[in-house]
Enzyme design. Structure first.
Site, PDB file in Angstrom:
ATOM      1  CG  ASP A 144      32.843  29.396  -6.816  1.00 37.06           C
ATOM      2  OD1 ASP A 144      33.027  28.206  -6.643  1.00 37.06           O
ATOM      3  OD2 ASP A 144      31.993  29.842  -5.828  1.00 37.06           O
ATOM      4  CG  HIS A 145      32.563  26.103 -12.623  1.00 38.75           C
ATOM      5  ND1 HIS A 145      32.180  25.214 -13.843  1.00 38.75           N
ATOM      6  CD2 HIS A 145      32.570  27.430 -12.709  1.00 38.75           C
ATOM      7  CE1 HIS A 145      31.624  26.147 -14.467  1.00 38.75           C
ATOM      8  NE2 HIS A 145      31.801  27.424 -14.087  1.00 38.75           N
ATOM      9  CB  THR A 198      21.039  32.446 -11.159  1.00 31.84           C
ATOM     10  OG1 THR A 198      21.232  32.382 -12.610  1.00 31.84           O
ATOM     11  CG2 THR A 198      20.127  33.792 -10.702  1.00 31.84           C
ATOM     12  N   GLY A 199      24.013  30.631 -11.413  1.00 30.02           N
ATOM     13  CA  GLY A 199      24.484  29.268 -11.393  1.00 30.02           C
ATOM     14  C   GLY A 199      24.246  28.320 -12.546  1.00 30.02           C
ATOM     15  CD  GLU A 200      27.167  27.937 -14.356  1.00 28.15           C
ATOM     16  OE1 GLU A 200      27.846  27.451 -13.394  1.00 28.15           O
ATOM     17  OE2 GLU A 200      27.328  29.163 -14.655  1.00 28.15           O
ATOM     18  CG  ASN A 227      29.349  24.155 -11.425  1.00 30.85           C
ATOM     19  OD1 ASN A 227      30.317  23.526 -11.526  1.00 30.85           O
ATOM     20  ND2 ASN A 227      29.202  25.266 -12.041  1.00 30.85           N
ATOM     21  N   GLY A 263      20.625  38.565 -19.621  1.00 33.49           N
ATOM     22  CA  GLY A 263      19.361  38.864 -20.207  1.00 33.49           C
ATOM     23  C   GLY A 263      18.730  40.286 -19.758  1.00 33.49           C
ATOM     24  CB  ALA A 265      19.444  38.436 -15.454  1.00 33.10           C
TER      25      ALA A 265
END
Length: 318
Positions: free
Chosen positions: A37-38, A104-106, A109, A173, A176
């Protein structure tokens, strides 16, 4: 025994190609689908990025496999109340065969609306509040919410599945993984990291499912496959938090200049040696993963599916 799924890459392929790949995956014996999903691809060389929820609607009519987003960010670009509606509709279309994978995304986007890109601890806090809203909306009841990060007023979903959509949380990590154990119905990660799985299970995940994803580049010419993997997915070898903070595809292209073909060749199974592919997938199984999703890099999808149907999946299941 672990299950094996196929990972559809919206960054590389058109909607029609993704639907056809899903059909081929089902015919080849894969048992489930992931779909990315981007808003943007990672870099212009990948070349695509269709709206995932439209593609999921098409998948619901094309295949009988379960589908999961890997992963959706319900924090900034799309409000959690809207994600709740999209996920609930997808679950209805798929007859309950849908899971919502979240993370938590980037910045790539999420920054497109001009909002501030929060630090990782803040994004985890936002994710927890977002999932609270989404789960309340899955009940079909009217929801109002005034929290630290989100406001919802008199919202109600009228199209909901019989059972709430399971929500799996992505983690790379320890912190998370602990959040995923506390708020998720399962764990998603992209490395066969046994210690991360153990941390998730000890932190409250218990026997909840753990899902892993990986990329390969099948081809009869191994060096050409390495070149293809390097050209299209060198971004996966960028270290640390770079993938979360770089804001545009052009920035990823600049950073990818630092990634060598040798590094990609050492990280991505390339070529047509069944032993190499079986070993890479088995690393996830041995680390305690319940389902492993494999993505083929590049255009030769039919060759990949024939190879896995005849040479790889039978050995993984033996």
């Amino acid at each position: 025994m672990a299950a094996f799924g196929y990972f559809l890459s919206c960054e590389e392929h058109t909607p029609a190609e993704l639907v056809e790949q899903a059909r081929m995956a089902e015919q080849a014996g894969f048992e489930a689908l992931w779909i990315s999903d981007h808003y943007h691809p990672w870099h212009d060389g990948q070349g695509q990025s269709p709206f995932v929820w439209s593609v999921i609607g098409a998948l619901s009519q094309a295949v009988s496999l379960p589908v999961e987003t890997a992963v959706t960010c319900p924090l900034i670009r799309t409000h959690p109340a809207v994600i709740a509606q999209a996920a609930a509709t997808s679950a209805v279309q798929l007859g309950g065969r849908f899971r919502l994978g979240v993370g938590t995304g980037e910045a790539l986007n999420e920054h497109i609306l001009g909002t501030v890109w929060p630090e990782a601890p803040v994004r985890l806090e936002m994710l927890e509040e977002a999932l609270l809203i989404i789960r309340r909306l899955f009940t079909g009841e009217q929801v109002s919410h005034r929290g630290k990060h989100y406001t919802v007023e008199n919202a109600r979903l009228y199209t909901v599945p019989d059972q709430p959509v399971p929500i799996d949380v992505s983690a790379f990590g320890p912190q998370a993984a602990e959040v995923a154990a506390r708020i998720g119905d399962g764990l998603i990660t992209m490395m066969p990291d046994e210690s991360l799985v153990e941390r998730f299970r000890r932190g409250g995940g218990g026997t909840s499912p753990v899902y892993g994803g990986m990329k390969v580049c099948w081809g009869t010419d191994r060096q050409e496959a390495v070149r293809t993997a390097h050209r299209l997915w060198a971004n996966e070898q960028l270290p640390g938090e770079l993938p979360q903070v770089l804001p545009t595809p052009r920035h990823f292209e600049q950073a990818m200049d630092l990634v060598t073909e040798e590094r990609v060749a050492g990280s991505v199974p390339c070529g047509d040696d069944p032993d190499e592919h079986v070993k890479a997938v088995s690393a996830f199984v041995d680390a305690g993963f319940d389902t492993v999703y494999v993505n083929q890099i590049g255009k030769d999808q039919q060759g990949f599916f024939d190879f896995y149907r005849t040479k790889v999946l039978p050995r993984l299941r033996s």
